[in-house]
Design an enzyme around this catalytic site. Structure first.
Site, PDB file in Angstrom:
ATOM      1  N   CYS A 110       1.023  -1.237   0.059  1.00 37.98           N
ATOM      2  CA  CYS A 110       0.135   0.105  -0.184  1.00 37.98           C
ATOM      3  C   CYS A 110       0.839   1.368  -0.118  1.00 37.98           C
ATOM      4  O   CYS A 110       0.338   2.433  -0.305  1.00 37.98           O
ATOM      5  CB  CYS A 110      -0.937  -0.033   1.016  1.00 37.98           C
ATOM      6  N   HIS A 157      -9.000   3.534  -1.662  1.00 41.93           N
ATOM      7  CA  HIS A 157      -7.659   3.022  -1.629  1.00 41.93           C
ATOM      8  C   HIS A 157      -7.321   1.927  -2.706  1.00 41.93           C
ATOM      9  O   HIS A 157      -7.133   0.847  -2.565  1.00 41.93           O
ATOM     10  CB  HIS A 157      -7.418   2.307  -0.277  1.00 41.93           C
TER      11      HIS A 157
END
Ligand SMILES: [Zn+2]
Lengths: 367, 387
Positions: free
Chosen positions: B86, B335
């Site tokens: 991420c 995200h």
């Protein structure tokens, strides 16, 4: 004179066994056999156990090297053989006057309850039993065996009740049913195997390829632990074997080839950590939809599951899925035991690993 | 004095369940970044490119950076894919910053992209766990929701963190996302709705989790000495820091603090020569609500265990003392894994140029962006200031 230990563990697909509920979906002949070995007094008083001959519905790749997998050096493991042949081999071993060691025979049978154990095996067990301490198979046609027999019965009972009885007491849900969670009946390993690149691949048992909501024989779609790597590290993985660096004293887990603290690789020693009474430091309950896809089969059949991080050593924590108790029933500060369980099927083979069960009360303590 | 990097252009697609392919998303973000350069830019002047992407569902697992070169029309220039889960784009940004600070390059393209919504559910769940520890965490049945659930349980035990503080993070970030036209979840929610939403990984509920999103973002970096060729209002990168930690939660010294974040923050502040009190707003990595609390504590804006009270006080809301995630954060903006670090920098760019519209943090001169890989195995912290 040779003596023998014969540990029998039988898994039935449904119903009860001697008044004890059937094992959970993550237990099978293999995990019960490993538990049987763990529960044996080890090394067996008076002689080192030399032979383990597992057979039956074991994952073939795991049957042949159980000793190595369990980190029991000195155990000579023989490949699975048909029952009568194995019985004959055992008899000849027991009859060999030059045989000094003991024999541990682990019998994970799928013989239906009440049915007699195949004659040669009965004979071998009886012979071994007559020669020393032994554990008879419950429900077999063997004689009870007097005082030793009672002790052995207790051992088997303890083994079997170890998790199942506790589960029955702590989990009000009905026992899971259906093909997906059958234990032994669904574990009919196909004997059709083809060597591929020096290894073996197995065909999917028909029981799993039909009618299941998710194909459990997943092919990996990305990152995962490849089978050879998994096999290579299974001993430490299943026995909670850490490494201790003799040079700097650091302990680390899982085992790796050099010390993460000082970098040396020449003084690493295997240290099996206790699998009992690990203190829980974090918990979560994973609800269906939040599981990795390898656990789809499990989540589909038995829903949510709890995962804990527990301390196994002042410097070592392990992450374990809870089994044998309702999800959410273990809290931070509770203690758990680590036990070998079936995890998930992948690429034609079951993956096994440690799970957590609520810790057995410590001997000598009272509530 | 060290040569600093400046952001001279930035682009951002909408985040959400989108029809566009990864290539189309990249092109849209890069074209928007090109278009945002006040004095124009010739793509072939770009010296190097860095692409953050996990390659979710395997869309282009190897050599994905070539796709960036093609879509940005800079083929020929060196391009590299940077992967830190991420935090991929946070580290791609860092690579670009270092290339400029070292003097090796004058103009850099940084982009991040992820396409996550078009994979079948099982494949998606497979991929949502690929950045966790494969040997233990995953085999215990964890994806990141489970890992953050463990962290939340330990944080609650250690500090008495109330679930209301987690819910407040979700409520605030949803409210902010309403003002961000690029956000994935543009829907106001109440604390009661959060607390009544289904459990995903106890104690985390559905509304504690960021959505699965598609999207891309792109940044153009230039040396501060050449930035005036592109714009009169560059946004300076005052300092950048990064850090790492053990992959698995079980192997970390603490399960309630991210050592990678602490180290990254210390480095960024030290290099930038600014104080925490100088920071006007923060973009922090709130993949789960608990992560925003951890971030505020590890970045040094709250004492350990103190972030809950800070959130509940309203200080982190838009209009509060120091807003956190004015764009809606990962929680509500979305995200798309490999795009997130670039998206945070995009927000710093538009905010510090006073062009953030309804969600503008008034008078913002210094911003902090914080990007975390997985459950804390890696982290970047970048400080931006008006030029
Ligand atoms: Zn050492």
């Amino acid at each position: 004179m040779s003596r023998s230990i014969v540990a029998g563990s039988r898994v039935e697909p449904s119903g009860e066994l001697g008044g004890v509920p059937v094992p959970g979906p993550d237990e099978d002949a293999f995990t019960l056999s490993v538990a049987a070995i763990d529960r044996l007094p080890w090394p067996v008083a008076g002689f080192p156990v030399r032979q383990v001959q597992p057979f039956g519905p074991f994952p073939p790749a795991l049957a042949g090297d159980l000793g190595e997998a369990l980190g029991r050096p000195g155990i000579d493991v023989r490949p699975a053989r048909p029952l009568p042949e194995l019985g004959a081999g055992l008899i000849s071993l027991l009859d060999d006057p030059t045989e000094e060691g003991g024999v541990a025979l682990v019998l994970p049978t799928s013989v239906p309850q009440g049915a007699p154990v195949p004659p040669r095996i009965s004979e071998a067990i009886a012979l071994g039993f007559a020669r020393g301490p032994g554990v008879r198979l419950r429900g077999s046609s063997l004689p009870a065996g007097g005082a030793d027999g009672a002790r052995i019965d207790d051992l088997v009972q303890e083994l079997r009740g170890h998790s199942s009885a506790r589960r029955a007491a702590s989990d009000p849900r009905p026992a899971p049913a259906g093909r997906d969670v059958e234990v032994d009946g669904g574990m009919a390993w196909s004997e059709t195997r083809t060597p591929v690149g020096g290894r073996f691949q197995w065909e999917s048992p028909a029981a799993y390829s039909q009618g299941s909501s998710a194909d459990p024989w997943l092919v990996s779609e990305g990152a995962y632990l490849p089978w050879p790597t998994y096999l290579a590290h299974r001993s430490g993985r299943w026995r909670l074997a850490a490494a201790e660096c003799g040079a700097c004293g650091a302990r680390f887990f899982p085992w790796r080839g050099s010390c993460p603290n000082c970098g040396r690789s020449d003084r690493l020693e295997r240290r099996e950590l206790s699998r009992s009474g690990l203190e829980v430091e974090a918990t979560t309950v994973v609800h269906p939809g939040a599981q990795p896809s390898e656990f789809d089969l499990q989540a589909g059949s038995s829903g949510s599951y709890e995962v804990v991080v527990a301390r196994a050593d002042p410097h070592i924590r392990v992450t374990l899925q809870l089994t044998g108790a309702s999800p959410g029933s273990v809290r931070i500060g509770d203690r758990v035991d680590a036990v070998l369980r079936r995890l998930f099927p992948l690429e034609g083979a079951w993956r096994y690993g440690l799970k957590a069960i609520p810790a057995a009360p410590m001997a000598g303590t009272t509530a | 004095m060290r040569r600093r990097a400046a952001v001279v252009g930035a682009g951002h697609t909408r985040f959400g369940a989108l029809n566009e392919s990864p290539r189309e998303l990249l092109r849209a973000a890069v074209d928007q970044a090109y278009g945002s350069v006040d004095k124009g830019l010739t793509p072939l002047d770009i010296g190097e490119g860095f692409l953050g992407t996990l390659g979710f569902s395997g869309w282009q697992l190897g050599n994905a950076s070539a796709v960036l070169a093609e879509e940005a029309r800079i083929t020929g220039a060196p391009v590299t894919r940077v992967e830190n889960a991420c935090a991929s784009a946070g580290f791609a940004l860092r690579s670009g910053i270092l290339a400029i600070e070292s003097g090796a390059r004058d103009l850099i393209l940084v982009a991040g992209v992820e396409k996550m919504t078009d994979a079948p559910s099982r494949r998606r769940r497979y991929w949502l766990g690929v950045s966790g520890d494969t040997e233990w965490e995953r085999m215990a049945g964890l994806t990141f929701a489970g890992v953050y659930g463990l962290m939340a349980s330990a944080h609650m035990r250690e500090h008495g963190t109330p679930v209301e503080a987690l819910a407040e993070v979700a409520v605030k970030n949803h409210a902010n996302a309403l003002k961000n036209p690029n956000a994935h979840l543009r829907k106001a929610i109440s604390r009661e709705e959060v607390l009544a939403s289904p459990l995903v990984a106890d104690p985390l509920r559905l509304f504690d989790c960021c959505p699965v999103s598609d999207g891309a973002a792109a940044l153009l970096l230039a040396g501060e000495d050449v930035a005036h060729r592109f714009t009169d209002t560059p946004v300076l990168i005052a300092g950048a820091g990064a850090g790492s930690d053990a992959l698995a939660l079980q192997d970390r010294r603490s399960m309630t603090r991210l050592a990678a974040t602490r180290r990254a923050a210390d480095e960024a502040f030290q290099r930038a020569g600014v104080e925490r009190s100088d920071v006007d707003f923060l973009e922090v990595h709130d993949c789960f609500t608990i992560a925003e609390l951890l971030a505020l504590e590890d970045l040094g804006f709250a004492a350990p265990g103190g972030a809950a009270a800070l959130e509940l006080s309203g200080a982190t809301r838009l209009g509060g003392e120091r807003p956190v995630n004015p764009d809606g954060g990962l929680k509500a903006k979305g995200h798309p894994i490999g795009a997130t670090g670039a998206s945070q920098a995009y927000e710093a760019f538009v905010q510090l140029r006073g062009s953030a519209g309804d969600r503008q943090v008034r008078g913002a001169e210094t911003a902090l962006a914080h990007n975390v890989g997985g459950s804390g195995a890696s982290a970047t912290v970048t400080l931006f200031s008006v030029g």
